[in-house]
Write an enzyme that holds these catalytic residues in place. Structure first.
Site, PDB file in Angstrom:
ATOM      1  N   LYS A 213       0.798  -1.158  -0.013  1.00  9.06           N
ATOM      2  CA  LYS A 213      -0.093   0.103  -0.062  1.00  9.06           C
ATOM      3  C   LYS A 213       0.909   1.106  -0.063  1.00  9.06           C
ATOM      4  O   LYS A 213       1.679   1.580   1.094  1.00  9.06           O
ATOM      5  CB  LYS A 213      -1.025   0.066   1.227  1.00  9.06           C
ATOM      6  CG  LYS A 213      -1.970   1.156   1.124  1.00  9.06           C
ATOM      7  CD  LYS A 213      -2.822   1.211   2.186  1.00  9.06           C
ATOM      8  CE  LYS A 213      -4.122   2.192   2.104  1.00  9.06           C
ATOM      9  NZ  LYS A 213      -3.253   3.637   1.560  1.00  9.06           N
ATOM     10  N   ARG A 233      -8.757  10.519  -7.621  1.00  5.06           N
ATOM     11  CA  ARG A 233      -9.826   9.575  -7.156  1.00  5.06           C
ATOM     12  C   ARG A 233     -11.259  10.200  -7.061  1.00  5.06           C
ATOM     13  O   ARG A 233     -12.246   9.464  -6.978  1.00  5.06           O
ATOM     14  CB  ARG A 233      -9.585   8.983  -5.496  1.00  5.06           C
ATOM     15  CG  ARG A 233      -9.454  10.137  -4.479  1.00  5.06           C
ATOM     16  CD  ARG A 233      -8.977   9.533  -3.205  1.00  5.06           C
ATOM     17  NE  ARG A 233     -10.115   8.497  -2.914  1.00  5.06           N
ATOM     18  CZ  ARG A 233      -9.722   7.432  -1.778  1.00  5.06           C
ATOM     19  NH1 ARG A 233      -8.412   7.377  -1.622  1.00  5.06           N
ATOM     20  NH2 ARG A 233     -10.571   6.859  -1.530  1.00  5.06           N
ATOM     21  N   GLU A 262      -1.574   4.363  -8.078  1.00  5.98           N
ATOM     22  CA  GLU A 262      -0.965   5.464  -7.536  1.00  5.98           C
ATOM     23  C   GLU A 262       0.027   5.885  -8.084  1.00  5.98           C
ATOM     24  O   GLU A 262       0.844   5.399  -8.792  1.00  5.98           O
ATOM     25  CB  GLU A 262      -0.632   4.779  -6.054  1.00  5.98           C
ATOM     26  CG  GLU A 262      -1.933   4.134  -5.088  1.00  5.98           C
ATOM     27  CD  GLU A 262      -2.297   4.881  -4.048  1.00  5.98           C
ATOM     28  OE1 GLU A 262      -1.810   5.989  -3.761  1.00  5.98           O
ATOM     29  OE2 GLU A 262      -3.286   4.593  -3.455  1.00  5.98           O
TER      30      GLU A 262
END
Length: 509
Positions: A213, A233, A262
């Site tokens: 992550k 997002r 990302e």
């Protein structure tokens, strides 16, 4: 519809904890809207007007707030029209600021006190009504008598809850179900739940892809031939800000693709830079020297083939084929020990933790069950309450939002032995704690304004945070990330609170 009716409904939604009651209140409101009011009203309810941000800040809003009207007369359409006007005037050159201010003053002069409050929160992006998009989506299904799965899917694929609501309420079931994935039109992102450990997450998902992550900014990239677009997002188009991402996707052996991932800044050793540094680069329109590197963890469409409903295993295989150098690191496993090892590796590399994703899961917007679960270490610190703000909605009449300070023993950022403010939070407070602190803080009050009570710095509270980030807002140069209350520490004096130096040490240099 009068804007007052939105205010009344949002107050009712905020005042109840019952999801069913929230859904029914919102559904009843939606049923009464005229077709051209639907999209604007939905935007106001979730704090995302269809015009986006129209360039009104705190100072402009404060200057425009005069005496409120006695009677409600503003309509949903009135507010929507003024936002159109303000957007058209943004960046209009000499005289435009004064003209915009006059438009805003004229609007607020027609608004009652509660309507002024809603207008301010909508314009400043601070709507917290409890009418979250998931609850409102359920209300759309209730009001339109459409299957919730159809509404959710249409909202996800269109990226527009307002337009989905209009279609559900005024169109046919076939029109709603015909909303499809379109390359170039951003999709609402899939989100993750949380778990305390990678092993616990794996127990919930079964066999899973355990992936790093990253502490970066979520991006969604669409390519159709030579046309490449990058979205946040929140579905804002930021293609012009991320030419390095465009270059990476342009080199992929594809014609049409939708990627989820990302982007973040790296230091000279390839380690991630602090989140705040990535975000300041991510949001910059001006020329910059810092490069943002993209990593992708999902592919939703590939050369004419929608992959949303394919299992994650197939999507990962396709992603590995087209973007091996830019795929987020991870392992597929059903072994808890392997999941924990990947989690340790992610933390050692400077990342936030891991996301554990069921290998057979499809892609669905929002948090859907336990298909994706994030695991991040939680840090707790003992901080001191400096002040508390009065709550609103269900918390009206109660002191709610805490101002939190860290001890500064050396006086590096103020008086030696004083406290440096590092953030605020109203999260994690139970009804019992709200009642207790409302009574207690007024007993130790030192001064107050209409909205805030300042107190003697003697109350220690244990706060859980995900980390800290650089900030010029507070004198210590940092701000807490995702702070929430765990408990009050009656056993600890304020002089034993954690220090500003301890918190600042969390910043990655």
């Amino acid at each position: 519809m009068l804007l007052h009716e939105l205010v009344t409904t949002t107050d009712a939604v905020t005042a109840t904890r019952s999801r069913l009651a929230k859904v029914e209140a919102l559904a009843e409101l939606l049923r009464r809207l005229e077709p051209d009011e639907i999209a604007p009203a939905v935007g106001f309810l979730v704090g995302k007007p269809r015009q986006g941000r129209v360039g009104v800040g705190w100072r402009g809003m404060e200057a425009a707030m005069g005496s409120p009207a006695e009677q409600a007369s503003l309509s949903v359409a009135d507010l929507d029209a003024v936002l159109d006007q303000l957007l058209a005037m943004a960046g209009g050159g000499t005289g435009s600021s004064a003209a915009r201010a006059e438009v805003l003053r004229s609007l607020t002069a027609r608004a009652t006190a509660t309507e002024q409050d809603l207008i301010g929160r909508v314009l400043l992006g601070e709507v917290r009504t409890g009418a979250l998009e998931g609850v409102l989506t359920d209300a759309v299904a209730r009001a339109s008598d459409r299957p919730i799965a159809s509404v959710r899917r249409a909202a996800m694929l269109s990226g527009d809850l307002g337009e989905t609501t209009r279609l559900a309420l005024t169109g046919t079931a076939e029109e709603l179900d015909s909303v499809g994935l379109v390359v170039g039109r951003p999709v609402l992102p899939m989100l993750a739940g949380t778990a305390a450990s990678a092993a616990a997450a794996l127990e919930a998902t079964g066999e899973a892809s355990v992936e790093f992550k990253l502490d970066g900014a979520r991006i969604q990239v669409h390519r159709s031939g030579d046309d490449i677009r990058v979205f946040t997002r929140n579905l804002a188009d930021i293609t012009h800000r991320l030419p390095e991402v465009v270059d990476v996707v342009r080199r992929m052996p594809v014609h049409d693709v939708i990627l989820d991932g990302e982007t973040l800044a790296l230091d000279e050793d390839g380690a991630p830079r602090p989140f705040q540094e990535t975000m300041s680069t991510f949001g910059a329109d001006a020329a910059r020297t810092t490069v943002l590197h993209p990593w992708f963890f999902d592919v939703l469409h590939l050369d004419g083939r929608d992959l949303l409903d394919e299992p994650l295993a197939i999507r990962i295989a396709e992603l590995e084929r087209i973007a091996p150098a830019n795929r987020i690191q991870g392992e597929v496993t059903s072994d808890p020990e392997v999941a924990e090892r990947v989690s340790r590796d992610a933390l050692a590399a400077g990342h936030e933790g891991v996301v554990v994703k069921a290998i057979g899961s499809t892609y669905a917007a929002g948090r859907r069950g336990s298909s994706w679960i994030k695991v991040k270490p939680v840090h707790t610190y003992d901080l001191v309450v400096l002040a508390c703000e009065w709550g609103s909605g269900r918390r009206t009449g109660l002191l709610s939002n805490l101002h939190l300070g860290a001890l500064d023993p050396t006086g590096e950022f103020g008086e030696p032995g004083g406290y440096v403010m590092v953030g605020k939070t109203f999260k994690g407070l139970t009804d019992a704690l709200l009642r207790w602190q409302t009574e207690r803080f007024q007993e130790i009050e030192v001064r107050r304004t209409a909205g805030t009570v300042w107190v003697e710095p003697i109350t220690v509270v244990e706060i859980a945070i995900d980390g800290v980030q650089r900030s010029s807002r507070y004198p210590g140069g940092i701000a807490l990330r995702f702070a929430r209350v765990k408990s009050y520490r009656d056993d600890k004096p304020a002089t034993d609170a954690d220090t500003i130096q301890t918190l600042r040490a969390m910043l990655r240099e």
